[in-house]
Design an enzyme around this catalytic site. Sequence first.
Site, mmCIF file in Angstrom:
data_model
loop_
_atom_site.group_PDB
_atom_site.id
_atom_site.type_symbol
_atom_site.label_atom_id
_atom_site.label_comp_id
_atom_site.label_asym_id
_atom_site.label_seq_id
_atom_site.Cartn_x
_atom_site.Cartn_y
_atom_site.Cartn_z
ATOM 1 N N GLY A 74 0.800 -1.231 0.000
ATOM 2 C CA GLY A 74 0.000 0.000 0.000
ATOM 3 C C GLY A 74 0.826 1.272 0.000
ATOM 4 C CE LYS B 249 9.032 8.811 7.839
ATOM 5 N NZ LYS B 249 7.593 9.071 7.635
ATOM 6 N N GLY C 262 -7.569 2.353 1.632
ATOM 7 C CA GLY C 262 -6.652 3.446 1.948
ATOM 8 C C GLY C 262 -7.065 4.829 1.502
ATOM 9 C CB ILE D 92 3.118 14.375 4.284
ATOM 10 C CG1 ILE D 92 2.556 13.063 4.863
ATOM 11 C CG2 ILE D 92 3.695 14.144 2.892
ATOM 12 C CD1 ILE D 92 1.386 12.467 4.079
ATOM 13 C CD GLU E 59 -0.931 24.890 7.925
ATOM 14 O OE1 GLU E 59 -0.424 23.901 7.371
ATOM 15 O OE2 GLU E 59 -2.162 24.998 8.144
ATOM 16 C CB ALA F 152 1.345 2.839 8.881
ATOM 17 C CG HIS G 190 23.368 8.317 33.681
ATOM 18 N ND1 HIS G 190 22.901 9.557 33.312
ATOM 19 C CD2 HIS G 190 24.711 8.437 33.856
ATOM 20 C CE1 HIS G 190 23.916 10.405 33.280
ATOM 21 N NE2 HIS G 190 25.026 9.751 33.606
HETATM 22 C C1 FAD Z 1 4.663 10.514 2.282
HETATM 23 C C2 FAD Z 1 3.904 9.777 3.364
HETATM 24 C C3 FAD Z 1 4.539 9.465 4.541
HETATM 25 C C4 FAD Z 1 3.862 8.765 5.533
HETATM 26 N N1 FAD Z 1 4.523 8.477 6.688
HETATM 27 C C5 FAD Z 1 3.882 7.806 7.663
HETATM 28 C C6 FAD Z 1 4.576 7.454 8.854
HETATM 29 O O1 FAD Z 1 5.765 7.731 9.004
HETATM 30 N N2 FAD Z 1 3.892 6.788 9.809
HETATM 31 C C7 FAD Z 1 2.574 6.463 9.666
HETATM 32 O O2 FAD Z 1 1.998 5.873 10.575
HETATM 33 N N3 FAD Z 1 1.896 6.785 8.553
HETATM 34 C C8 FAD Z 1 2.524 7.434 7.545
HETATM 35 N N4 FAD Z 1 1.855 7.727 6.398
HETATM 36 C C9 FAD Z 1 0.423 7.330 6.293
HETATM 37 C C10 FAD Z 1 0.309 5.845 5.958
HETATM 38 O O3 FAD Z 1 0.975 5.571 4.751
HETATM 39 C C11 FAD Z 1 -1.164 5.456 5.841
HETATM 40 O O4 FAD Z 1 -1.828 5.838 7.019
HETATM 41 C C12 FAD Z 1 -1.321 3.957 5.659
HETATM 42 O O5 FAD Z 1 -0.657 3.510 4.504
HETATM 43 C C13 FAD Z 1 -2.801 3.566 5.579
HETATM 44 O O6 FAD Z 1 -2.905 2.194 5.414
HETATM 45 P P1 FAD Z 1 -4.154 1.521 4.723
HETATM 46 O O7 FAD Z 1 -3.896 0.047 4.786
HETATM 47 O O8 FAD Z 1 -5.398 2.047 5.287
HETATM 48 O O9 FAD Z 1 -4.147 2.010 3.200
HETATM 49 P P2 FAD Z 1 -3.035 2.129 2.081
HETATM 50 O O10 FAD Z 1 -1.682 1.954 2.623
HETATM 51 O O11 FAD Z 1 -3.337 3.367 1.339
HETATM 52 O O12 FAD Z 1 -3.303 0.858 1.149
HETATM 53 C C14 FAD Z 1 -4.451 0.711 0.407
HETATM 54 C C15 FAD Z 1 -4.163 -0.239 -0.729
HETATM 55 O O13 FAD Z 1 -5.393 -0.590 -1.359
HETATM 56 C C16 FAD Z 1 -5.182 -0.676 -2.753
HETATM 57 N N5 FAD Z 1 -6.478 -0.528 -3.412
HETATM 58 C C17 FAD Z 1 -7.311 0.548 -3.391
HETATM 59 N N6 FAD Z 1 -8.447 0.282 -4.047
HETATM 60 C C18 FAD Z 1 -8.345 -0.996 -4.489
HETATM 61 C C19 FAD Z 1 -9.207 -1.850 -5.226
HETATM 62 N N7 FAD Z 1 -10.432 -1.450 -5.586
HETATM 63 N N8 FAD Z 1 -8.783 -3.092 -5.511
HETATM 64 C C20 FAD Z 1 -7.540 -3.519 -5.124
HETATM 65 N N9 FAD Z 1 -6.694 -2.753 -4.423
HETATM 66 C C21 FAD Z 1 -7.087 -1.506 -4.098
HETATM 67 C C22 FAD Z 1 -4.218 0.447 -3.034
HETATM 68 O O14 FAD Z 1 -3.547 0.226 -4.259
HETATM 69 C C23 FAD Z 1 -3.291 0.347 -1.816
HETATM 70 O O15 FAD Z 1 -2.211 -0.514 -2.088
HETATM 71 C C24 FAD Z 1 2.510 8.390 5.356
HETATM 72 C C25 FAD Z 1 1.870 8.691 4.156
HETATM 73 C C26 FAD Z 1 2.551 9.367 3.162
HETATM 74 C C27 FAD Z 1 1.861 9.667 1.873
#
Ligand code: FAD
Length: 467
Positions: free
Chosen positions: A40, A51, A145, A185, A204, A321, A445
């Site tokens: 994802g 990171k 996501g 971000i 901002e 995440a 410490h």
């Molecule tokens: C630049 C950046 C930095 C980040 N840094 C952090 C961090 O340091 N720590 C942190 O906790 N969070 C961070 N995040 C946020 C984190 O990435 C998300 O909160 C997390 O990925 C959400 O997980 P999820 O499983 O809900 O969805 P996602 O990770 O978005 O995964 C969803 C998946 O579903 C798939 N999908 C969607 N629709 C369909 C469909 N119809 N059929 C099949 N597949 C589909 C997509 O392709 C994707 O692979 C960051 C985000 C970004 C953009």
Amino acid sequence: MSSFDVVIIGSGPGGYVAAIRCAQLGMKTAIIEKYSSLGGTCLNVGCIPSKAMLASSHHYAEMKHFADHGIEVTGEVKVNLQKMIDRKQAVVDQTSGGVKYLMDKNKVTVFEGTGSFEDATHVKIDKNDGSSEVIEGKNIIIATGSKPANLPFITLDKERVMTSTEALKLPEVPRHLIVIGGGVIGIELGQVYLRLGAQVSVVEYLDRIIPGMDSSLSKELTKVLKKQGMKFYVSHKVQSVERDGDVVTVKAENAKGETISLEGDYALVSVGRKPFTNGLNADKAGVKITDRGMVEVNDHLQTNVSNIYAIGDVVRGAMLAHKAEEEGTMVAEIIAGQKPHIDYNLIPGVVYTWPEVAAVGKTEEQLKEAGVDYKAGSFPFKALGRARAGGDLDGFVKILADKKTDEVLGVHMIGARCADLIAEAVVAMEFKASAEDISRMSHAHPTFAEAIKEAALAATDNRALHV
Ligand SMILES: Cc1cc2nc3c(=O)[nH]c(=O)nc-3n(C[C@H](O)[C@H](O)[C@H](O)COP(=O)(O)OP(=O)(O)OC[C@H]3O[C@@H](n4cnc5c(N)ncnc54)[C@H](O)[C@@H]3O)c2cc1C
């Protein structure tokens, strides 16, 4: 037709963790992912690549302090951005391969293609080779996501006016990067390019950066980043973003109604993320989507259709995440008939700049608003032996505790290694520790963790030892 106990749509940290837990609990599980790379947003264009870029650029920035440590670099030190990006991609590929390994190990069937509802128990997979297949799921978990949000008047050309996804693979270090949105971000990626030599300006809308966090953290981070050369335009509302060749012009209005104009070569639009349900055909299953595009769920992460659940960024709550992972585990256990629980108040938030920023529980602003009688204890890192030994002097730890019961209500920190230090605060709060409990625990410490003990002492009876 293949039939499964659970079908999961989306393989981000929510979806793949749900798949592992479902398999561990003995359920026949399938996961559908539209991209060939599992993991994802988090693994591919989020947490892990950002990171990796932060780590590489941090090494470069550290070089400036080598002389203070008696290390003389005689040759020229140069950034090879392409190599940095290649390394980042190798980290991503390895990590995504690790998720594939975990799916195989747990006997989870992986389908590559876009999943869409046929009805409440059938999902059609449109595969990337043009074929399609329908599978059956007794239970279905939506884990699709989120995607970057945009402002209605901004045209993203994804080249010079871009989202975080493109900012992770730029062909050059910008001369002047204009970051629209001072959230996590934008600030993290802004610091990457600042360290690599770009001028970075952050615009901002609200009156401070990282606005969801305790204001003391925003203030300290702003101070440190200003020292590093980042420029801030808070309380500025972006009005237009225009690209002319290699020049990007951002116009914004300040609180007095004056318009400023910034000229750069790249603009990063980081104004948040929006839940993603495009192409899911949720209506065919009767699943309710809110006006804001979120899948509506109850406290058990169940949608209005009883066998369909949703987790992660596509539902309410912090887009993180580890929040998605907790929900993945929770839903698997609910389907298995267990009674799990998530305390959303104890999901920590982290900004991976240097100094790192981390927090859990209530902010001072939230406690004031709720009328809670609280006390605060703070301790600056510069008073710690370990911080002095390493030269990481910025920041502090602040503990907020109930004035009567002494129970810890919030912990807010900025400084070296805070992303990891916050785990102690989460454990303490999970077990309803008082500030005095923490203050009486031995902390090795010299460590950065001693700042937590000292802040707890400060909150107990203003008894910090080393200030
Ligand atoms: C630049 C950046 C930095 C980040 N840094 C952090 C961090 O340091 N720590 C942190 O906790 N969070 C961070 N995040 C946020 C984190 O990435 C998300 O909160 C997390 O990925 C959400 O997980 P999820 O499983 O809900 O969805 P996602 O990770 O978005 O995964 C969803 C998946 O579903 C798939 N999908 C969607 N629709 C369909 C469909 N119809 N059929 C099949 N597949 C589909 C997509 O392709 C994707 O692979 C960051 C985000 C970004 C953009």
